[in-house]
Design an enzyme around this catalytic site. Structure first.
Site, PDB file in Angstrom:
ATOM      1  N   THR A  13      -4.182 -19.830  -9.114  1.00 34.11           N
ATOM      2  CA  THR A  13      -5.410 -20.617  -9.072  1.00 34.11           C
ATOM      3  C   THR A  13      -5.163 -21.933  -8.346  1.00 34.11           C
ATOM      4  O   THR A  13      -4.054 -22.471  -8.349  1.00 34.11           O
ATOM      5  CB  THR A  13      -5.940 -20.897 -10.497  1.00 34.11           C
ATOM      6  OG1 THR A  13      -5.043 -21.785 -11.186  1.00 34.11           O
ATOM      7  CG2 THR A  13      -6.107 -19.602 -11.278  1.00 34.11           C
ATOM      8  N   GLY A  14      -6.209 -22.427  -7.702  1.00 34.90           N
ATOM      9  CA  GLY A  14      -6.074 -23.678  -6.967  1.00 34.90           C
ATOM     10  C   GLY A  14      -4.995 -23.619  -5.910  1.00 34.90           C
ATOM     11  O   GLY A  14      -4.161 -24.523  -5.807  1.00 34.90           O
ATOM     12  N   SER A  15      -5.038 -22.553  -5.095  1.00 38.42           N
ATOM     13  CA  SER A  15      -3.910 -22.304  -4.188  1.00 38.42           C
ATOM     14  C   SER A  15      -4.248 -22.465  -2.710  1.00 38.42           C
ATOM     15  O   SER A  15      -3.553 -21.924  -1.851  1.00 38.42           O
ATOM     16  CB  SER A  15      -3.355 -20.895  -4.439  1.00 38.42           C
ATOM     17  OG  SER A  15      -4.376 -19.920  -4.484  1.00 38.42           O
ATOM     18  N   THR A  16      -5.283 -23.217  -2.398  1.00 37.16           N
ATOM     19  CA  THR A  16      -5.626 -23.417  -0.983  1.00 37.16           C
ATOM     20  C   THR A  16      -4.802 -24.523  -0.348  1.00 37.16           C
ATOM     21  O   THR A  16      -4.796 -24.662   0.878  1.00 37.16           O
ATOM     22  CB  THR A  16      -7.116 -23.749  -0.827  1.00 37.16           C
ATOM     23  OG1 THR A  16      -7.429 -24.926  -1.582  1.00 37.16           O
ATOM     24  CG2 THR A  16      -7.993 -22.587  -1.297  1.00 37.16           C
ATOM     25  N   GLY A  18      -1.364 -27.733  -1.174  1.00 39.75           N
ATOM     26  CA  GLY A  18      -0.402 -28.349  -2.071  1.00 39.75           C
ATOM     27  C   GLY A  18       0.539 -27.388  -2.758  1.00 39.75           C
ATOM     28  O   GLY A  18       1.020 -26.406  -2.179  1.00 39.75           O
ATOM     29  N   ILE A  19       0.820 -27.661  -4.029  1.00 46.64           N
ATOM     30  CA  ILE A  19       1.755 -26.853  -4.805  1.00 46.64           C
ATOM     31  C   ILE A  19       1.288 -25.409  -4.896  1.00 46.64           C
ATOM     32  O   ILE A  19       2.075 -24.469  -4.767  1.00 46.64           O
ATOM     33  CB  ILE A  19       1.945 -27.447  -6.214  1.00 46.64           C
ATOM     34  CG1 ILE A  19       2.649 -28.813  -6.129  1.00 46.64           C
ATOM     35  CG2 ILE A  19       2.749 -26.505  -7.100  1.00 46.64           C
ATOM     36  CD1 ILE A  19       2.722 -29.554  -7.455  1.00 46.64           C
ATOM     37  N   GLY A  20      -0.007 -25.210  -5.110  1.00 48.82           N
ATOM     38  CA  GLY A  20      -0.531 -23.855  -5.231  1.00 48.82           C
ATOM     39  C   GLY A  20      -0.304 -23.025  -3.993  1.00 48.82           C
ATOM     40  O   GLY A  20       0.050 -21.840  -4.072  1.00 48.82           O
ATOM     41  N   SER A 141       3.202 -30.888 -16.038  1.00 56.79           N
ATOM     42  CA  SER A 141       3.602 -32.103 -15.332  1.00 56.79           C
ATOM     43  C   SER A 141       4.521 -32.922 -16.211  1.00 56.79           C
ATOM     44  O   SER A 141       4.479 -32.820 -17.450  1.00 56.79           O
ATOM     45  CB  SER A 141       2.355 -32.918 -14.978  1.00 56.79           C
ATOM     46  OG  SER A 141       2.682 -34.244 -14.620  1.00 56.79           O
ATOM     47  N   TYR A 154      -5.083 -37.521 -17.904  1.00 52.00           N
ATOM     48  CA  TYR A 154      -4.324 -36.460 -17.244  1.00 52.00           C
ATOM     49  C   TYR A 154      -3.132 -36.046 -18.111  1.00 52.00           C
ATOM     50  O   TYR A 154      -2.893 -34.845 -18.331  1.00 52.00           O
ATOM     51  CB  TYR A 154      -3.839 -36.950 -15.889  1.00 52.00           C
ATOM     52  CG  TYR A 154      -2.948 -35.981 -15.153  1.00 52.00           C
ATOM     53  CD1 TYR A 154      -3.471 -34.833 -14.571  1.00 52.00           C
ATOM     54  CD2 TYR A 154      -1.580 -36.220 -15.026  1.00 52.00           C
ATOM     55  CE1 TYR A 154      -2.653 -33.939 -13.886  1.00 52.00           C
ATOM     56  CE2 TYR A 154      -0.751 -35.340 -14.344  1.00 52.00           C
ATOM     57  CZ  TYR A 154      -1.300 -34.203 -13.774  1.00 52.00           C
ATOM     58  OH  TYR A 154      -0.489 -33.317 -13.109  1.00 52.00           O
TER      59      TYR A 154
END
Length: 264
Positions: A13-16, A18-20, A141, A154
């Protein structure tokens, strides 16, 4: 050490970006068929094209959808009916005056950073258990353990994610499915660059800005630099593999020694 995920399907998820994105690339290079997720069809298509160019011969699936909503999650479930590896990477972050964070913002951080992971696990874990094999990883994190004064909301969400991971690991006990958290330290992404420049002089060149940020705001780091996304991906790929079959219910650190603790 050979990690072979041939024949496995992974959803990040959220892989477009950065880390993803780095995790998606790492899993693909290990042989997995990887579903790329982001909020819009446009961003996902662009990421898939970029990843195909970087990972020759790899197979990627477009799985657009805002998984913080029921409708977006259903769209992802339709695109990826089953998965062997689930990496809950989606998250939001940003500095805020602790006393000025509204109730709505507290809720948003919990819903995006915690409930999306719960939603994905609740959907995919039963199938993993039936097949007696699966890997679930929640990207946490260092803020889960060392709550920063400028990002209490966060830190709260990432601490909650550790509890989610441990609890679902117990739900999967004895089934061949592992559930872990990956505690990522301060990592070099586009979003983090923006964050760094909110805390240091925007006129500084990036390398100097990074050094000042680490010295003033993250002095506990033992590597004294930001972690590269690929370094997080290496750990995720290992934990996604058959080689990590005895690692579950854990909070595995890739933090550059940031958390001042002997044990995780």
């Amino acid at each position: 050490m050979l990690v072979d995920l041939t024949g496995k399907t992974a959803l990040v998820t959220g892989s477009t970006q950065g880390i993803g994105s780095a995790i998606a690339a790492g899993l693909a290079r290990a042989g997995a068929r990887v579903a790329v997720n982001g909020r819009s069809q446009k961003s996902v298509d662009a990421a898939v094209d970029r990843l195909r160019g970087a990972c020759e011969g790899a197979e990627f699936i477009a799985a657009p959808g805002d998984i913080s909503t029921d409708e977006g999650a259903e769209a992802v479930f339709a695109a990826v009916p089953r998965t062997d590896v689930l990496v809950n990477n989606l998250g939001v972050f940003g500095p805020a005056d602790a006393l000025a964070i509204s109730d709505d913002e507290w809720r948003r951080y919990f819903e995006v950073n915690v409930l999306t992971a719960v939603r994905m696990i609740r959907h995919y874990l039963p199938g993993m258990k039936e097949r007696a094999w699966g890997r679930v990883q929640n990207i946490a994190s260092d803020s889960a353990l060392v709550t920063p004064a400028e990002m209490i909301h966060y830190g709260m969400s990432k601490t909650a994610l550790l509890a989610v991971s441990r609890g679902f690991a117990k739900e999967a006990a004895g089934t061949g499915v592992t559930v872990n958290s990956v505690i990522a330290g301060p990592t070099h992404t586009g979003g983090v660059e923006d964050f760094v420049y909110e805390l240091v002089d925007r006129e500084l060149p990036w390398e100097e800005a990074q050094r000042e940020f680490m010295a003033k705001h993250r002095p506990q780091s033992l590597i004294q630099r930001l972690i590269e996304p690929e370094e997080i991906a290496h750990m995720v790929v290992y934990l996604s593999s058959p080689l990590a079959s005895a690692t579950t219910g854990g909070a595995v650190r890739v933090d550059g020694g940031y958390v001042d603790s002997i044990v995780p």
